[in-house]
Enzyme design. Structure first.
Site, PDB file in Angstrom:
ATOM      1  N   LYS A  80       0.848  -1.196   0.000  1.00 57.35           N
ATOM      2  CA  LYS A  80       0.000   0.000   0.000  1.00 57.35           C
ATOM      3  C   LYS A  80       0.881   1.244   0.000  1.00 57.35           C
ATOM      4  CE  LYS A  80      -4.023   2.025   2.404  1.00 57.35           C
ATOM      5  NZ  LYS A  80      -4.820   2.024   3.650  1.00 57.35           N
ATOM      6  N   SER A 155      -9.795   2.638   2.719  1.00 53.47           N
ATOM      7  CA  SER A 155      -8.883   3.302   1.809  1.00 53.47           C
ATOM      8  C   SER A 155      -8.007   2.332   1.016  1.00 53.47           C
ATOM      9  CB  SER A 155      -7.975   4.239   2.593  1.00 53.47           C
ATOM     10  OG  SER A 155      -7.110   3.501   3.439  1.00 53.47           O
ATOM     11  N   SER A 179      -9.912   0.258   6.849  1.00 56.16           N
ATOM     12  CA  SER A 179      -9.294   0.352   5.526  1.00 56.16           C
ATOM     13  C   SER A 179      -8.677  -0.935   5.005  1.00 56.16           C
ATOM     14  CB  SER A 179      -8.220   1.447   5.526  1.00 56.16           C
ATOM     15  OG  SER A 179      -8.824   2.710   5.539  1.00 56.16           O
TER      16      SER A 179
END
Lengths: 515, 511
Positions: A80, A155, A179
């Site tokens: 990420k 997210s 997330s």
């Protein structure tokens, strides 16, 4: 080599260890697949093709030389973009960090490198992890592999979509209010938010320091456990890192595969996370899963967490407050883009303002303003102070519940993946989507999401959220692996094998009946 | 700098009562910074002592320096403070380019030390007890250098450079309660208070305590209350006053400036002010109101600091004798009069003097050498006295004088040799051949030679004009290149006059 991308990380690790395949082959297969599907999915912000192949070749050479390597050595992984990588741009999905390459690696990144995993690239995310859809990425949204018109969650939509679209067997995510778990739920993958302090935050670009936690994003519970073992454990660079000696999560997951692993396990259904506002198909799959658990010998009961109704409000005070301070450093002085004001004098204050105006997106600005307000003199007690009290109450709710049961369950998200644009104009609706996942962050306890079927009305994945007491991450893996086995046996296949083929890609033969 | 109207100091005190408050920042001399492993070092190349944490890079996280906590606790204890059972860091949020994170990691409602007291003694003998509100830990900011424009000031600069080497250096900020009743002594109270803090941190060894390097920095708060009123006046905060004398001058200046302004019907603006060492004035900085909103909140990246009571007691046991008490004791032990003792204190020579005396030197001799010749040489070289010689060397030198090996004059030459690195005083005596000539033979020969040049001297001595011997002694000392004991030469000359008349010798021709 298409078959290589369908393998779990555990299976790939086995093939690599016995010499059936090379890491270069595995890595190239994934890179080729990335090239093929990225135009549709856009899970990655950066793909490090050459570096990945070079690293894979080095791992192959060391294995050939007889070196003893770690269990996941040679297995590719996506990272990420919230995590600092010294050899790849790190933007946290924000324009303000466009092109920034940190001079260091986040601790978790260093650990996956030390364990000889192969970083494939950086995955897309809502800007600074603020969002539940990746629509707030400055670099365009990621598309849900199940339906390209829908969000992949957020997210960490990039990491979830990457594993769901078989672009990577493993990914790293970060979870501040869901997330990792919510994207896992809406993409049919597995995601774990470890106990707060279980995994180092050093080098993870902070959203809300007291809530953020890095964790694994995978397609199976065992893979998540294997990755957790690599990234977890004390880090002196993170003062909130726990010094516990952790058990092997992989061993815990393996234990869940044993016969009767669910027998006598006390499961609590949180009353407040199973009512109005939940999509019918989500509730249906949840009830079915509970029935299967009971049939397998688990003891299912309802528990109440009366203070959860305040969780979203408290979260949206604590998070913006901490974020407003964490994001203050983005000022153009030491890193990132710099934007000069169009007219007037070039003072540092005006350059900072112009840079932040141009570099931050609307959602980031919204939360900075909220947080700045919540911390202001005269409002602190009413907002931030009260929110911290709610946090304590929620911790007590969990403590009371865990007096009665071993694990708590709920749907991971109230709905399946929604369509792009559906909630961007209504921040409150977007915020409420996190109602199920937020309490675990507020209490610091671990949570997992794993697939529990497709909603009949839209054929989209539904996630089961499991929560355990703080430090009992291993319990999650044992239970998660058992549930996964139970459901897959019931369905006769994995959930992700039901995902539609992406454009022009002959991924694998679809088999089995409806879920 | 436009000079503000000032009121005569005595007149100002007739009309107003000064109320003071001080914030003293002490830079700790830990090896590493407050929240990361970077070196805490003055004078390194710009931005060399930096890392993701102290540069405020995305993803950087703080780790507390245990040594800094220890130093802070010891300092708190030395100021008579209570040490918190649990203490927390808080973020003080404000944007400024020298503050890498755009917040300072400080302490707010849970400081490590609080409720202390420090009694200081003014030159008049007046004792003033200053109440310490708190001593809290925080990290320092980086250093801005403004390029272009006038004299490095921000106004008119073309651009500014930031050096983050100092960013993250551990500080303890010591905050006093309001100091009332200082009256005319107020400026001296400021100076003496800061001097006392400096002395304490030095005695504790927790800071290098060099004000010129910014190790100890003082912000002076001054307000005036009209006589007969019980309402506090508006205060100004004069920042970064970096010498003891400046503290005194700045407080005095603010009293005179505010008094003039108030009397003329003006109002004091609550603001920070800058002290200008060169012109001796303060100038307006930025407005500062009590409503200044730093949006403090507990630092979520750090856990609370909870020093165990056992540790605190362990640290209490390491505290040195309070400097004021130590000074009293030493002055009495050494038998110095106030002036002599002040000289030592003001020259910052207390420690070396104590060590020299401990090494066997008589107190007065040690004082004389350190405040005299050594201080002179240090001054000329622009270094500190203690950097030139060690107390052991000075004690050895004095010992050589006491036992008659050296005269003061010879000893000065030996000192030069020691400073030049030629060895211990004895080694220098040997290598330079500087010992006093104690054998009478060469002395008598030199005396004879001198008397031959001044034939009337002996006669004068016999006539009772003993002082005439001086001329011969001088000539002998010169001939012996100082390596003679003048007293012995005198004895020999007088002996000579008493025993035998001397024929006049042929006078030397003089060109």
């Amino acid at each position: 080599m298409t078959s290589l991308i369908n393998q779990t990380a555990a299976a790939l690790a086995g093939l690599l260890a016995d010499g059936s395949v090379s890491s270069v082959d595995v890595t190239r297969a994934h890179l080729d697949h990335i090239d093929a599907v990225e135009p549709d999915v856009h899970a990655f912000l950066h793909v490090a093709r050459d570096a990945a192949l070079a690293t894979a070749a080095r791992v192959d050479a060391r294995r050939a030389a007889g070196e003893k390597l770690g269990p996941l050595a040679g297995v590719p992984i996506a990272i990420k973009d919230v995590l600092a990588t010294h050899d790849m741009p790190t933007t946290s999905g924000s324009k303000i960090l466009q092109g920034w390459i940190p001079p260091y690696d986040a601790t978790v990144v260093r650990r996956i490198r030390d364990a000889d995993l192969i970083p494939l690239g950086k995955t897309n995310m809502d800007e600074f992890a603020m969002g539940s859809s990746t629509e707030h990425s400055a670099y365009g949204p990621t598309h849900n592999p199940w339906d390209l018109d829908r969000i992949p969650g957020g997210s960490g939509g990039g990491s979830a979509a990457a594993v769901a679209a078989f672009e990577a067997p493993l990914a790293l995510g970060s979870d501040t209010g869901g997330s990792i778990r919510q994207p896992a739920a809406v993409t049919g993958s597995v995601g774990v938010k470890p106990t707060y302090g279980g995994v180092s935050r050093y080098g993870a670009i902070a959203l809300a320091s007291s809530l953020d936690q890095v964790g694994p994003v995978t397609r199976t519970v065992l893979d998540a456990a294997l990755l957790h073992d690599v990234i977890g454990g004390h880090d002196p660079l993170d003062s909130t890192s726990l010094t516990d000696a952790w058990p092997s999560m992989a061993a815990a997951a393996q234990a869940g595969l044993a016969d009767g692993a669910l027998k006598g396990v006390r499961i609590g259904v949180i009353k407040e996370l199973n009512g109005a506002g939940f999509q019918a198909g989500v509730k249906q799959r949840f009830e079915e899963t509970l029935a299967l658990l009971s049939a397998a010998g688990a003891i299912v009961s309802e528990v109440s967490a009366p203070n959860f109704e305040y969780a979203v409000s408290a979260y949206y005070l604590i998070l913006p407050a901490e974020a407003s301070s964490n994001l203050a450093r983005f000022d153009s002085v030491r890193f990132g883009i710099r934007v000069n004001p169009e007219d007037g004098p070039l003072t540092s204050e005006r350059v900072m303002a112009a840079t932040r105006d141009a570099g931050f997106g609307d959602e980031v600005k919204r939360r900075i303003i909220l947080g700045t307000y919540a911390l202001s003199a005269g409002y602190y007690d009413a907002y931030y102070g009260s929110a911290q009290k709610v946090r304590t109450l929620i911790q007590r709710d969990f403590a009371a519940a865990f007096d009665k049961v071993d694990l708590l369950v709920s749907p991971t998200a109230p709905t399946t993946a929604f369509k792009f644009g559906e909630k961007t104009e209504d921040p409150m609706a977007m915020y409420l989507n996190d109602i199920t996942t937020i309490p675990a962050n507020l209490a610091g306890i671990p949570g997992m999401s794993l697939p529990m079927g497709l909603a009949p009305e839209d054929g989209l994945p539904v996630g089961l959220q499991v929560m355990a007491p703080a430090r009992a991450d291993a319990r999650l893996y044992t239970f998660g692996a058992a549930v996964e086995q139970l459901l897959e046996a019931h369905w006769g296949h994995t959930l992700l094998s039901q995902a539609p083929a992406l454009a022009n890609i002959e991924m694998f033969a679809t088999e089995g009946g409806a879920v | 700098m436009a000079k503000a109207e000032l009121m005569d100091y005595d007149k100002a005190l007739e009309l107003f009562e000064p109320v003071l408050g001080f914030e003293v920042h002490v830079e700790l001399n830990t090896k590493t910074k407050m929240f990361c492993g970077c070196a805490n070092e003055f004078g390194s190349g710009a931005n060399t002592n930096t890392c993701p944490t102290c540069l405020g890079l995305p993803g950087g996280l703080p780790q507390v320096n245990r040594q800094a906590i220890e130093s802070s606790i010891r300092l708190g204890l030395a100021l008579g403070c209570e040490i918190a059972e649990t203490s927390r860091f808080a973020r003080k949020n404000y944007f400024y380019p020298d503050t890498a994170k755009n917040f300072q990691t400080s302490q707010y409602d849970e400081p490590i030390a609080f409720n202390g007291q420090l009694t200081i003694e003014l030159e008049s003998g007046r004792q003033v007890t200053v109440d310490i509100e708190r001593a809290h830990m925080e990290d320092d900011a980086g250093k801005l250098t403004h390029m272009g424009g006038a004299a490095g000031r921000i106004q008119g600069a073309d651009y500014s450079l930031v050096d983050y080497n100092r960013g993250g250096v551990p500080l303890v900020e010591i905050v006093t309660q309001m100091i009332e009743g200082g009256e005319a002594d107020s400026p001296e109270i400021g100076k003496t208070y800061v001097a006392a803090i400096r002395e304490i941190v030095k005695a504790l060894g927790v800071s290098n305590a060099r004000m010129e390097e910014g190790n100890v920095r003082c912000d002076a708060n001054v307000s005036l209350r009209p006589r007969g009123s019980n309402i506090l006046g508006t205060r100004t905060e004069t920042k970064n006053v970096n010498s003891l004398r400046s503290v005194e001058r700045a407080v005095r200046y603010e009293i005179q400036r505010q008094a003039a302004l108030l009397t003329a019907g003006g109002t004091i603006t609550q603001e920070t002010r800058h002290w200008h060492e060169d012109t001796g004035v303060t100038s307006a900085g930025r407005p500062k109101s009590d409503a200044d909103d730093y949006r403090y909140f507990p630092e979520p990246d750090l856990v609370p600091v909870a020093p165990s009571r056992a540790w605190v007691e362990e640290l209490r046991a390491t505290l040195p004798e309070p400097p004021a008490a130590r000074r009293k004791r030493l002055q009495a032990d050494w038998g110095f009069v106030n002036l002599e003792f002040q000289d030592v204190v003001n020259s910052d020579l207390l420690d070396v003097l104590e060590a020299t005396i401990a090494a066997g030197a008589p107190a007065q001799s040690a004082r004389k050498w350190w405040t005299g010749e050594i201080a002179r040489l240090a001054n000329a070289a622009g270094v500190t006295a203690e950097s030139l010689v060690t107390p052991a060397q000075v004690a050895a030198l004095i010992e050589l004088i006491t036992d008659g090996t050296l005269t003061d004059r010879l000893a000065r030459q030996v000192l030069e040799g020691v400073i030049a690195g030629e060895g211990t005083p004895s080694e220098v005596v040997a290598s330079r051949g500087l010992a006093v000539v104690s054998d009478d033979g060469p002395l008598i020969a030199a005396i004879d030679e001198a008397l031959a040049g001044q034939p009337d001297v002996l006669a004068k001595i016999r006539d009772g004009k003993v002082q005439a011997a001086g001329a011969v002694i001088g000539a002998v000392m010169k001939a012996m290149r100082g390596q003679a004991d003048a007293a012995r030469v005198r004895e020999l000359v007088l002996e000579r006059a008493g025993s035998a008349p001397v024929e006049s010798a042929p006078s030397e021709s003089v060109e």
